[in-house]
Design a protein around this motif. Structure first.
Motif, PDB file in Angstrom:
ATOM      1  N   LEU A 242     -31.408-113.850   8.522  1.00  0.00           N
ATOM      2  CA  LEU A 242     -31.621-114.712   7.365  1.00  0.00           C
ATOM      3  C   LEU A 242     -30.245-115.194   6.919  1.00  0.00           C
ATOM      4  N   VAL A 243     -30.066-116.497   6.765  1.00  0.00           N
ATOM      5  CA  VAL A 243     -28.758-116.991   6.346  1.00  0.00           C
ATOM      6  C   VAL A 243     -28.754-117.452   4.896  1.00  0.00           C
ATOM      7  N   GLU A 244     -29.952-117.749   4.361  1.00  0.00           N
ATOM      8  CA  GLU A 244     -30.032-118.129   2.952  1.00  0.00           C
ATOM      9  C   GLU A 244     -31.444-117.879   2.444  1.00  0.00           C
ATOM     10  N   GLU A 245     -31.523-117.480   1.178  1.00  0.00           N
ATOM     11  CA  GLU A 245     -32.833-117.247   0.566  1.00  0.00           C
ATOM     12  C   GLU A 245     -32.737-117.616  -0.900  1.00  0.00           C
ATOM     13  N   ALA A 246     -33.740-118.371  -1.387  1.00  0.00           N
ATOM     14  CA  ALA A 246     -33.697-118.758  -2.795  1.00  0.00           C
ATOM     15  C   ALA A 246     -35.102-119.032  -3.300  1.00  0.00           C
ATOM     16  N   ILE A 303     -17.683-127.064   9.041  1.00  0.00           N
ATOM     17  CA  ILE A 303     -16.423-126.473   8.592  1.00  0.00           C
ATOM     18  C   ILE A 303     -15.829-125.741   9.797  1.00  0.00           C
ATOM     19  N   GLU A 304     -14.752-126.294  10.333  1.00  0.00           N
ATOM     20  CA  GLU A 304     -14.200-125.678  11.537  1.00  0.00           C
ATOM     21  C   GLU A 304     -13.245-124.549  11.172  1.00  0.00           C
ATOM     22  N   VAL A 305     -13.420-123.420  11.858  1.00  0.00           N
ATOM     23  CA  VAL A 305     -12.533-122.281  11.614  1.00  0.00           C
ATOM     24  C   VAL A 305     -11.979-121.797  12.957  1.00  0.00           C
ATOM     25  N   SER A 306     -10.943-120.977  12.889  1.00  0.00           N
ATOM     26  CA  SER A 306     -10.369-120.455  14.125  1.00  0.00           C
ATOM     27  C   SER A 306     -11.334-119.468  14.762  1.00  0.00           C
ATOM     28  N   GLU A 307     -11.166-119.248  16.063  1.00  0.00           N
ATOM     29  CA  GLU A 307     -12.029-118.325  16.782  1.00  0.00           C
ATOM     30  C   GLU A 307     -11.938-116.919  16.173  1.00  0.00           C
ATOM     31  N   GLU A 308     -10.739-116.595  15.675  1.00  0.00           N
ATOM     32  CA  GLU A 308     -10.544-115.275  15.090  1.00  0.00           C
ATOM     33  C   GLU A 308     -11.429-115.092  13.855  1.00  0.00           C
ATOM     34  N   ILE A 309     -11.463-116.110  13.010  1.00  0.00           N
ATOM     35  CA  ILE A 309     -12.305-116.023  11.808  1.00  0.00           C
ATOM     36  C   ILE A 309     -13.786-116.095  12.188  1.00  0.00           C
ATOM     37  N   ALA A 310     -14.108-116.945  13.159  1.00  0.00           N
ATOM     38  CA  ALA A 310     -15.503-117.078  13.586  1.00  0.00           C
ATOM     39  C   ALA A 310     -16.061-115.749  14.083  1.00  0.00           C
ATOM     40  N   SER A 311     -15.225-114.958  14.723  1.00  0.00           N
ATOM     41  CA  SER A 311     -15.727-113.715  15.303  1.00  0.00           C
ATOM     42  C   SER A 311     -15.841-112.582  14.283  1.00  0.00           C
ATOM     43  N   GLN A 312     -15.503-112.882  13.019  1.00  0.00           N
ATOM     44  CA  GLN A 312     -15.745-111.888  11.972  1.00  0.00           C
ATOM     45  C   GLN A 312     -17.144-112.091  11.385  1.00  0.00           C
ATOM     46  N   ASP A 313     -17.770-110.978  11.007  1.00  0.00           N
ATOM     47  CA  ASP A 313     -19.100-111.064  10.423  1.00  0.00           C
ATOM     48  C   ASP A 313     -19.041-111.617   9.008  1.00  0.00           C
ATOM     49  N   GLY A 314     -20.101-112.347   8.629  1.00  0.00           N
ATOM     50  CA  GLY A 314     -20.239-112.739   7.232  1.00  0.00           C
ATOM     51  C   GLY A 314     -20.947-111.619   6.490  1.00  0.00           C
ATOM     52  N   ARG A 315     -21.058-111.748   5.169  1.00  0.00           N
ATOM     53  CA  ARG A 315     -21.883-110.764   4.453  1.00  0.00           C
ATOM     54  C   ARG A 315     -22.918-111.492   3.609  1.00  0.00           C
ATOM     55  N   TYR A 316     -24.053-110.809   3.436  1.00  0.00           N
ATOM     56  CA  TYR A 316     -25.172-111.405   2.730  1.00  0.00           C
ATOM     57  C   TYR A 316     -24.985-111.116   1.255  1.00  0.00           C
ATOM     58  N   GLN A 317     -24.782-112.158   0.449  1.00  0.00           N
ATOM     59  CA  GLN A 317     -24.426-111.938  -0.951  1.00  0.00           C
ATOM     60  C   GLN A 317     -25.260-112.805  -1.892  1.00  0.00           C
ATOM     61  N   GLU A 318     -25.518-112.285  -3.068  1.00  0.00           N
ATOM     62  CA  GLU A 318     -26.277-113.021  -4.076  1.00  0.00           C
ATOM     63  C   GLU A 318     -25.310-113.939  -4.823  1.00  0.00           C
ATOM     64  N   SER A 320     -26.415-116.578  -7.038  1.00  0.00           N
ATOM     65  CA  SER A 320     -26.985-116.774  -8.367  1.00  0.00           C
ATOM     66  C   SER A 320     -28.290-115.978  -8.340  1.00  0.00           C
ATOM     67  N   PRO A 321     -28.928-115.742  -9.496  1.00  0.00           N
ATOM     68  CA  PRO A 321     -30.070-114.826  -9.484  1.00  0.00           C
ATOM     69  C   PRO A 321     -31.117-115.186  -8.426  1.00  0.00           C
ATOM     70  N   GLY A 322     -31.355-114.274  -7.506  1.00  0.00           N
ATOM     71  CA  GLY A 322     -32.355-114.472  -6.461  1.00  0.00           C
ATOM     72  C   GLY A 322     -31.923-115.381  -5.331  1.00  0.00           C
ATOM     73  N   HIS A 323     -30.724-115.918  -5.413  1.00  0.00           N
ATOM     74  CA  HIS A 323     -30.230-116.827  -4.379  1.00  0.00           C
ATOM     75  C   HIS A 323     -29.201-116.110  -3.509  1.00  0.00           C
ATOM     76  N   TRP A 324     -29.606-115.775  -2.290  1.00  0.00           N
ATOM     77  CA  TRP A 324     -28.754-115.017  -1.376  1.00  0.00           C
ATOM     78  C   TRP A 324     -28.252-115.925  -0.264  1.00  0.00           C
ATOM     79  N   VAL A 325     -27.031-115.661   0.174  1.00  0.00           N
ATOM     80  CA  VAL A 325     -26.507-116.495   1.257  1.00  0.00           C
ATOM     81  C   VAL A 325     -25.567-115.686   2.146  1.00  0.00           C
ATOM     82  N   GLU A 326     -25.544-116.061   3.414  1.00  0.00           N
ATOM     83  CA  GLU A 326     -24.588-115.442   4.335  1.00  0.00           C
ATOM     84  C   GLU A 326     -23.227-116.062   4.033  1.00  0.00           C
ATOM     85  N   LEU A 327     -22.352-115.254   3.459  1.00  0.00           N
ATOM     86  CA  LEU A 327     -21.063-115.747   3.016  1.00  0.00           C
ATOM     87  C   LEU A 327     -20.022-115.549   4.114  1.00  0.00           C
ATOM     88  N   HIS A 328     -19.425-116.646   4.546  1.00  0.00           N
ATOM     89  CA  HIS A 328     -18.445-116.629   5.629  1.00  0.00           C
ATOM     90  C   HIS A 328     -17.646-117.921   5.481  1.00  0.00           C
TER      91      HIS A 328
END
Lengths: 341, 335
Positions: A242-246, A303-318, A320-328
């Motif tokens: 899941l990359v986004e939920e709202a 949004i282009e990022v370096s391969e080094e940043i791309a290979s890091q995991d994002g985190r799933y974060q809220e 706004s209330p009830g709005h979650w997104v994969e933050l990266h």
């Protein structure tokens, strides 16, 4: 993401945590499986009573696999599925049977999911026979009642599925699913194969039944406009996650993830005067077999990022209330603002 | 169309299939024009005859079951219905290209992509194998396939759905046709890929100056890509006109119903959608009169359904504003 102070947690009908479904991929006839297709790769999802959760994503994102794992037509590789305060992820077929009263599924193609050699009556009676509920007279009355509920005439009972149109067959599929008055119905692309005018009839039927019976839906579809109409909350899946939920319109009014934005911008609008700015993604969806490390979307994001940043995991974060997104850094334009909250 | 000769003029086309149960008329008196370089959308639900119309134009009806019973298809003044098989073979691919819904079935799975494109080039343009393959690479590049010199040596199954559809487009455009008929070209694709393919088609159309017939059930695709629209219902044209006439001022109650029943990104959530009651009549039970009448929400529709004219009289078309034609029956039209 669920804390002990979460007042909602008690009211959940379904609570899925860290669910993974991996399929072994065999490369040759004699070789043992070494690679895995990570169809669902760590999904958290909750559905409350009487709620509709819309799950969208493109083909191969794992949305159908997730639906099948939740109703245990598939065995999850890892994670928890709590349904009615019971962990069902590891239950056997036999142990699952009584729970099937409360969890049903409606498939995309009713022509394939209805037994073509059974009459509509036999199809609709079957759940009662399996669950050993009532006698023949009771079942006859139930069949009549169910047909009426889904808008079919009672004489339909003694006909065969092939005698009906696609929309009518889907009504039969829905009648079977609601027969035992379940608390949750997984709807897997229930209107995708139908014509526009029939599609709206079936969506209305599903909404009417929900009002009447208080049933919850996990509504899986690729069409965002369809999902929007019927859902209370919407989750967007990409490559097994899941990359986004709202809730409600929030996803459409304030999409945060670049993939959601691209998906929304790609929908053709039936309005010739409106020309929208289209976000075109780079390349194709990567294969879920040995997906690239880190953020699955980073290499396609505008949004282009370096391969080094791309290979890091994002985190799933809220955000706004009830709005979650994969933050990266590659998935969210105002990454720093959100990350420092 | 501004008095100039249209590129394609379909006049009263009627196509039937002979089945075990008897003859069924799938396309019943369809007429429309298409100007050079423009895009015409044919929209309708399954079974409305939109694909059979395309197959009739291309002489690709299954034989011997399918037959054009009457009418003409004038392409640059030449009637394609009367053309010989050899002539049609020369026209297909060369002057009229085709793009089908499912790229996997349109491509030959055992031949390399490059060979399939080169084949059509060498048949129609008489180039030798080497030159045709060079052209194939060039065309693959034009349709936005990365590393085309590698891709020419791959098989269709090695490509993604979007890439395959690009190859199908490449084959259709290989000989720079004047007209491309695209039958649900993006229906099997995901929305983000659909957006790429539609964009590609539009930019190639501009570049090559070709006309396109876009057959689809998706009103969104029509609104975004077409200049003119034909709305079909049960084998007949319900309404036709410019894209703004059809979307902003629909005159046929079927068009109105269709436009109202699609969920939009701004329609109210969790509320019942508008629907069209009833269903399309079966091919064997088509009424002579206005075919949408049994589903029409017109207040006095009962009158018409019981009248002799519904049973005996086929409605013609009436021009309600310049270039905007509607089925001439007040019971299926907006008041």
């Amino acid at each position: 993401m669920v804390t002990s102070t979460d007042s909602l947690s008690e009211a959940q009908l379904l609570d899925v945590k860290g669910l993974k479904v991996h399929f072994p991929v065999k490369e040759g006839v004699f070789s043992r499986a070494k690679k895995f297709c990570k169809a669902v790769d760590g999904v958290d999802l909750r559905i409350g009573p009487g709620e509709t959760y819309g799950l969208v994503g493109e083909s191969g994102c794992g949305k159908s696999t997730l639906g099948k794992a939740i109703c245990r037509l598939l065995k999850p590789t890892q994670g928890e599925i709590n349904f009615l305060d019971q962990e069902i992820g590891n239950l056997s077929r036999a142990a699952m049977r009584p729970l099937r009263r409360d969890m049903q599924i409606v498939f995309q193609d009713p022509a394939e999911s209805l037994n073509s050699r059974h009459t509509v009556r036999e199809i609709l009676e079957e759940p009662f026979i399996i669950q050993k509920i009532g006698d023949q007279a009771f079942r006859n009355a139930k069949v009549e009642e169910l047909l009426d509920k889904v808008g079919l005439e009672s004489k339909a009972a003694d006909r065969y599925p092939f005698e009906f149109s696609g929309g009518q067959r889907q009504r039969i599929g829905i009648a079977r699913a609601i027969a035992l008055e379940p608390k949750l119905i997984i709807c897997d692309e229930p209107v995708s194969a139908l014509d526009v005018s029939v599609q709206s009839q079936i969506l209305n039927l599903l909404m009417d039944l929900q009002k009447e019976m208080g049933v919850s839906y996990l509504f899986i579809a690729h069409d965002l406009a369809v999902v929007r109409v019927i859902s209370d909350r919407i989750g967007v899946m990409y490559l097994g996650k899941l990359v986004e939920e709202a809730p409600g319109d929030e996803l459409f009014n304030n999409p945060v993830h670049e993939y959601t934005k691209a998906l929304l911008s790609a929908i053709p609008t039936p309005d010739p005067s409106r020309k929208r700015e289209r976000i075109v993604l780079r390349g194709d969806v990567p294969s879920p077999i040995d997906p690239p490390p880190g953020c699955a979307f980073a290499r396609r994001s505008p949004i282009e990022v370096s391969e080094e940043i791309a290979s890091q995991d994002g985190r799933y974060q809220e955000v706004s209330p009830g709005h979650w997104v994969e933050l990266h850094p590659a998935t969210v334009a105002d990454y720093d603002t959100y990350a420092n909250r | 169309m501004d008095g100039s000769e249209p590129l394609l003029s379909v006049e009263d086309l009627t196509t039937a299939f002979d089945t075990d149960a008897g003859r069924v008329t799938a396309v019943d008196g369809v007429s429309f024009d298409l100007a050079a370089g423009s895009t015409l959308g044919i929209v309708g639900e399954s079974g409305c005859g939109k694909s059979v119309t395309a197959m009739s134009i291309m002489s690709l009806l299954p034989r011997p079951a399918g037959k054009v019973l009457s009418g003409s298809v004038l392409f640059e003044g030449e009637d394609l219905i009367q053309a010989s098989d050899e002539r049609m073979q020369a026209i297909r691919g060369n002057e009229i290209g085709m793009i089908f819904q499912e790229p996997m079935t349109a491509l030959n799975p055992v031949h390399k992509v490059g060979r399939q494109i080169a084949e059509s080039i060498s048949i129609h343009e008489g180039l030798n194998k080497k030159n045709a393959l060079d052209r194939a690479v060039e065309i693959l590049k034009m349709v936005g396939i990365p590393a085309p010199e590698v891709r020419v040596d791959e098989y269709p199954h090695q490509l993604s759905g979007g890439m395959r559809q690009r190859v199908v487009i490449a084959i259709a455009l290989a000989c720079r046709p004047k007209l491309v008929i695209a039958d649900e070209p993006t229906t099997a694709l995901d929305v983000t890929v659909q957006a790429q393919i539609l964009e590609l088609l539009q930019s190639l159309q501009k570049e090559l100056g070709m006309a396109v017939i876009m057959i689809t059930h998706d009103l969104g695709v029509i609104a975004e890509t077409c200049s003119d629209v034909v709305v079909m219902y049960a084998g007949r044209v319900a309404e036709r006109g410019s894209v703004t006439q059809i979307f902003d001022n629909p005159q046929h109650l079927y068009t109105v119903g269709l436009l109202n029943s699609i969920p939009r990104l701004d329609s109210p959530r969790k509320q019942r959608l508008n629907t069209i009651d009833g269903h399309v009549p079966g091919l064997m039970e088509m009424p002579v009169g206005a075919r949408f009448a049994p589903r029409s929400p017109h207040p006095r529709i009962g009158e018409y359904l019981n009248s002799a004219s519904f049973k005996e009289q086929r409605p013609g078309m009436i021009e309600v504003e310049a270039g905007h034609w509607v089925e001439d029956c007040s019971y299926v039209r907006v008041d």
